[in-house]
Design an enzyme around this catalytic site. Structure first.
Site, PDB file in Angstrom:
ATOM      1  CE  LYS A 343      -3.104  -2.460   3.107  1.00 28.24           C
ATOM      2  NZ  LYS A 343      -3.372  -2.656   4.522  1.00 28.24           N
ATOM      3  N   GLY A 344       2.155   1.105   0.300  1.00 30.04           N
ATOM      4  CA  GLY A 344       3.022   2.265   0.530  1.00 30.04           C
ATOM      5  C   GLY A 344       3.060   3.250  -0.612  1.00 30.04           C
ATOM      6  CD  GLU A 396       9.022  -0.810  -4.713  1.00 30.53           C
ATOM      7  OE1 GLU A 396       8.247  -0.309  -3.867  1.00 30.53           O
ATOM      8  OE2 GLU A 396       9.485  -1.943  -4.595  1.00 30.53           O
ATOM      9  CG  ASP A 397       6.800   2.390  -0.845  1.00 28.58           C
ATOM     10  OD1 ASP A 397       7.505   1.570  -1.473  1.00 28.58           O
ATOM     11  OD2 ASP A 397       6.141   2.068   0.160  1.00 28.58           O
ATOM     12  CG  ASP A 400      15.642  -1.012   3.468  1.00 25.58           C
ATOM     13  OD1 ASP A 400      16.846  -0.807   3.508  1.00 25.58           O
ATOM     14  OD2 ASP A 400      14.994  -1.315   4.488  1.00 25.58           O
ATOM     15  CE  LYS A 428      15.441   3.293   4.950  1.00 27.09           C
ATOM     16  NZ  LYS A 428      14.893   2.425   6.002  1.00 27.09           N
ATOM     17  CG  PHE A 449      11.462   2.755   9.918  1.00 22.75           C
ATOM     18  CD1 PHE A 449      11.655   1.590   9.190  1.00 22.75           C
ATOM     19  CD2 PHE A 449      10.159   3.178  10.170  1.00 22.75           C
ATOM     20  CE1 PHE A 449      10.579   0.850   8.730  1.00 22.75           C
ATOM     21  CE2 PHE A 449       9.085   2.452   9.715  1.00 22.75           C
ATOM     22  CZ  PHE A 449       9.286   1.286   8.992  1.00 22.75           C
ATOM     23  CB  VAL A 450      11.404   7.627   6.184  1.00 23.17           C
ATOM     24  CG1 VAL A 450      12.781   8.198   6.353  1.00 23.17           C
ATOM     25  CG2 VAL A 450      11.370   6.660   5.024  1.00 23.17           C
ATOM     26  CG  ASP A 456       3.223   0.805   7.131  1.00 20.56           C
ATOM     27  OD1 ASP A 456       4.134   0.660   6.293  1.00 20.56           O
ATOM     28  OD2 ASP A 456       2.770  -0.139   7.799  1.00 20.56           O
ATOM     29  NE  ARG A 462      -0.284   1.842   4.906  1.00 22.89           N
ATOM     30  CZ  ARG A 462       0.759   1.103   4.553  1.00 22.89           C
ATOM     31  NH1 ARG A 462       1.736   1.634   3.857  1.00 22.89           N
ATOM     32  NH2 ARG A 462       0.846  -0.162   4.901  1.00 22.89           N
TER      33      ARG A 462
HETATM   34  P1  5GP Z   1      13.366  -3.958   0.630  1.00 21.84           P
HETATM   35  O1  5GP Z   1      12.802  -5.242   0.134  1.00 21.84           O
HETATM   36  O2  5GP Z   1      13.971  -3.075  -0.426  1.00 21.84           O
HETATM   37  O3  5GP Z   1      14.300  -4.171   1.815  1.00 21.84           O
HETATM   38  O4  5GP Z   1      12.197  -3.183   1.328  1.00 21.84           O
HETATM   39  C1  5GP Z   1      11.224  -2.589   0.657  1.00 21.84           C
HETATM   40  C2  5GP Z   1      10.017  -2.408   1.533  1.00 21.84           C
HETATM   41  O5  5GP Z   1      10.347  -2.281   2.920  1.00 21.84           O
HETATM   42  C3  5GP Z   1       9.336  -1.145   1.173  1.00 21.84           C
HETATM   43  O6  5GP Z   1       8.414  -1.317   0.128  1.00 21.84           O
HETATM   44  C4  5GP Z   1       8.680  -0.733   2.487  1.00 21.84           C
HETATM   45  O7  5GP Z   1       7.470  -1.406   2.623  1.00 21.84           O
HETATM   46  C5  5GP Z   1       9.619  -1.270   3.540  1.00 21.84           C
HETATM   47  N1  5GP Z   1      10.562  -0.242   4.042  1.00 21.84           N
HETATM   48  C6  5GP Z   1      11.892  -0.193   3.876  1.00 21.84           C
HETATM   49  N2  5GP Z   1      12.431   0.875   4.474  1.00 21.84           N
HETATM   50  C7  5GP Z   1      11.389   1.541   5.019  1.00 21.84           C
HETATM   51  C8  5GP Z   1      11.297   2.764   5.783  1.00 21.84           C
HETATM   52  O8  5GP Z   1      12.260   3.470   6.075  1.00 21.84           O
HETATM   53  N3  5GP Z   1      10.051   3.114   6.146  1.00 21.84           N
HETATM   54  C9  5GP Z   1       8.941   2.384   5.863  1.00 21.84           C
HETATM   55  N4  5GP Z   1       7.772   2.843   6.295  1.00 21.84           N
HETATM   56  N5  5GP Z   1       8.991   1.256   5.163  1.00 21.84           N
HETATM   57  C10 5GP Z   1      10.209   0.824   4.748  1.00 21.84           C
END
Ligand code: 5GP
Length: 477
Positions: A343-344, A396-397, A400, A428, A449-450, A456, A462
């Site tokens: 949902k992000g 993508e939001d 990470d 990130k 962590f944002v 969220d 959100r």
């Molecule tokens: P990845 O698979 O790249 O590690 O993580 C991606 C997902 O992790 C994002 O779509 C999001 O849901 C969550 N995520 C990663 N970092 C953050 C952050 O700083 N804040 C929030 N709210 N979600 C994050």
């Protein structure tokens, strides 16, 4: 499904051309897999290389296969169609019931019926394998087999060339190390079930990788770091190797202050083996990774306030308009499918699409997150419409570690879009584990962590119109 000689002839011509291009191994093999599947009117194709000990098969090129099918652990060479290792073609009429198939449940879930596999041979010895897959049950003709054998011959030449290239590079580097580097011995492929981990956090990490269907090998290789005359005086064995991504990962559960020694070793390793990509995951990185999914000592925090605003509403809007202008310019004259993961992404997607000066359609997917019921990541909501032959922009939001995006891109690529690019609001980068291509980036964010603007923390925040950082005590418990 009768194929003309002409279609095989033109496919071989295309494959020849790609084989002689300057593309890297993976791009060449992906393109060959695509031409092969299309010429044979098959739904998918996979080109695999056998490791030097002939223990496991590593995928080097694919077309039309879902990520889940591709990444369910390394294929154990001796269990996976062993006749191929003996140089024979193998035909499987029904992959969901044939006991030779290592993951019939995945074949069933992906709707794969028939498989034709042939060995990639060098001097009569198998060095890899090429397989084609069909959704409908299908008998392959002699012409089909002979075409696939010709493609396999071409792959053998490509593998040889890639190896030669590597050897020349390795020789050069070995020379630079004053010819002191002894042979490194890879240990066999492992799985979660049979691995004795040195530390529980390693098992947690392996579980997380399994969830995202990322192949891993535990401590597969030791790197000599120091020599005393001709003897190795110091070695370093990274905890994990991710073969498909060609990345080593070292986990450290030591306190930050005590990792200087480990950092020294990593620096030395990078100097001695510049071709090796190794990432260090510290204890705090790892706990943050688990906390993201509500696990570990940092995972049980209560939701409270925002410590500071990172990007105001106005700053976000300005950046979104700039991104939209660039995308509109790059795709001018084309139709675009925007795909977001719920949902992000909702706020970003809604704002971005309003500023695009193009004909666009919008679709959404949802995927399960680590710690849910399933053992591997699942697509809980798939696309409504086909993206085959379309220009697709994945929105993508935040990216990470890159594990989510890596999985989703594999899934989307399997549907054969005309093009596939990625636009993320936040990057990130400091915490990236897996290389993922990002074509449009809004902001590079620090390792914090944002929340807000769609993002969220445990379901809340959100609706904030800005992006902020949570009060440290919320995340740190
Ligand atoms: P990845 O698979 O790249 O590690 O993580 C991606 C997902 O992790 C994002 O779509 C999001 O849901 C969550 N995520 C990663 N970092 C953050 C952050 O700083 N804040 C929030 N709210 N979600 C994050």
């Amino acid at each position: 499904m009768a194929r003309s000689r002409g279609s095989y002839y033109s496919a071989l011509k295309r494959i020849n051309k790609v084989a002689n291009s300057a593309f890297g191994l993976r791009k060449t093999c992906n393109s060959i897999a695509r031409s092969t599947a299309r010429a044979m009117q098959a739904n998918g194709c996979r080109i695999m290389s056998l490791n030097s000990q002939k223990e496991y098969l590593i995928t080097v090129g694919t077309y039309g296969l879902s990520d889940l099918y591709l990444k369910k652990g390394p294929l154990a060479a001796r269990r996976s169609l062993p006749e191929i290792l003996q140089g024979k073609a193998v035909f499987i009429a029904d992959a969901t019931t044939d006991e030779k198939v290592q993951h019939p449940e995945i074949a069933l879930a992906q709707g794969i019926s028939s498989i034709l596999g042939v060995p990639i041979l060098r001097k009569g010895e198998a060095i890899g394998e090429i397989r084609v897959y069909t959704r409908e049950r299908h008998e392959f003709s002699e012409a089909d087999k002979s075409f696939l054998f010709s493609v396999a011959d071409m792959c053998a030449v490509i593998f040889e060339r890639a190896e030669l290239h590597q050897l020349v590079e390795r020789d050069y580097k070995a020379d630079m190390r004053r010819r002191r580097m002894p042979e490194v011995v890879p240990t066999p492929a492992t799985t979660l079930r049979t691995t004795a981990f040195a530390h529980p956090s390693e098992e947690d990490f392996a579980r997380l990788l399994d969830f995202y269907c990322i192949e891993w090998l535990y401590e597969p290789r030791s790197f000599p770091l120091r020599w005393d005359r001709d003897k190795i005086a110091e070695m370093f064995t990274p905890d994990f190797y991710l073969p498909e991504l060609d990345i080593y990962v070292e986990l450290t559960t030591l306190k930050q202050s005590l990792i200087t020694e480990k950092n020294r070793k990593l620096r030395q390793l990078r100097e001695l083996y510049p071709e090796v990509d190794i990432r260090l995951l510290t204890k705090s990185d790892f706990l943050k990774l688990l906390a993201k999914y509500g696990y570990g000592p940092l995972g049980g925090a209560k939701v409270e306030g925002i410590d500071r605003v990172l990007y105001s509403h106005a700053q976000i809007q300005r950046r979104v308009r700039t991104l939209a202008r660039r995308i509109s310019r790059d795709y001018a004259g084309q139709r675009l499918v925007l795909i977001g993961i719920l949902k992000g992404v909702v706020c970003f997607m809604a704002d971005l699409m309003q500023h695009l000066d193009l004909p666009v359609t919008v679709d959404f997917m949802a995927i399960s997150y680590y710690g849910g019921d399933g053992q591997v990541v699942k697509i809980t909501r798939d696309l409504d419409s086909s993206i085959t032959g379309q220009h697709v922009l994945m929105i993508e939001d935040i990216v990470d570690t890159g594990m989510t995006l890596n999985y989703v891109l594999g899934h989307l690529n399997a549907h054969g879009p005309e093009s596939l690019r990625v636009c993320t609001l936040l990057d990130k980068r400091a915490r990236r584990l897996i290389r993922v291509p990002l074509d449009y980036v809004g902001f590079e964010v620090p390792d914090e962590f944002v929340v807000g603007y769609g993002l969220d923390y445990r379901g809340e925040y959100r609706n904030l119109p800005f992006i902020g950082i949570l009060e440290p005590e919320i995340i740190e418990g």
